[in-house]
Design a protein around this motif. Structure first.
Motif, PDB file in Angstrom:
ATOM      1  N   GLU A   1       5.786 -41.646 -14.879  1.00 24.56           N
ATOM      2  CA  GLU A   1       6.588 -41.352 -16.061  1.00 24.56           C
ATOM      3  C   GLU A   1       6.799 -39.852 -16.188  1.00 24.56           C
ATOM      4  OE1 GLU A   1       5.636 -44.949 -19.196  1.00 24.56           O
ATOM      5  OE2 GLU A   1       4.596 -43.042 -19.466  1.00 24.56           O
TER       6      GLU A   1
ATOM      7  N   ARG B   1      10.526 -43.672 -17.246  1.00 26.11           N
ATOM      8  CA  ARG B   1      10.364 -43.852 -15.805  1.00 26.11           C
ATOM      9  C   ARG B   1      11.649 -43.397 -15.112  1.00 26.11           C
ATOM     10  NH1 ARG B   1       7.442 -49.568 -14.808  1.00 26.11           N
ATOM     11  NH2 ARG B   1       7.393 -48.681 -12.731  1.00 26.11           N
TER      12      ARG B   1
ATOM     13  N   ARG C   1       2.978 -46.721 -11.480  1.00 27.55           N
ATOM     14  CA  ARG C   1       4.227 -46.232 -12.069  1.00 27.55           C
ATOM     15  C   ARG C   1       4.115 -44.735 -12.308  1.00 27.55           C
ATOM     16  NH1 ARG C   1       3.466 -46.014 -17.861  1.00 27.55           N
ATOM     17  NH2 ARG C   1       1.463 -46.958 -18.334  1.00 27.55           N
TER      18      ARG C   1
END
Length: 132
Positions: A86, A44, A84
């Motif tokens: 990545e 991340r 999120r």
């Protein structure tokens, strides 16, 4: 005849030259470091900032976008309960690790010479500045 040199070709770096496609810009010191951070798998943005503590968020974003543009990194956005993003090396990105390690080994082998050259340059530049 001493002193006569073959002139440089005006199209030496034409737009089809492989050097123009190089994903590593000498001014982007972060790209190789980001690649090494991604060597062991996806990370991340906030994880990348830990070892790259000297980088600003803006510069990290620009470097990641450049690596994406060159096909070395992918960006995956997950829309889960906690969204999120990545970043991960592509196969092309993974293929550059070995040459980078070779370059790191060269730097390690010549570290003292590089430091000596830089110190000599700085001394000479400082003396010229004081004289001028």
């Amino acid at each position: 005849m001493a002193g006569v040199r073959k002139p440089l070709a005006p199209d030496m770096f034409d737009e089809l030259c492989p050097s123009a496609l190089s994903p590593f810009r000498l001014v982007d010191k972060w790209a190789p470091l980001i690649i090494m951070c991604l060597e062991d798998g996806p990370r991340r943005f906030s994880e990348l900032r830990v070892p790259l503590h000297g980088i600003t968020a803006k510069t990290l974003t620009q470097s990641l976008r450049g690596l994406q543009r060159d096909g070395l990194v992918t960006r995956t956005a997950y829309t889960e309960a906690s969204p999120r993003v990545e970043y991960e090396l592509t196969p092309l990105g993974r293929s550059v690790i070995k040459p980078m390690l070779t370059m790191c080994a060269w730097v390690s082998e010549h570290w003292d010479e590089l430091l000596d050259a830089r110190e000599a340059y700085e001394r000479n530049t400082s003396q010229l500045d004081q004289a001028g």
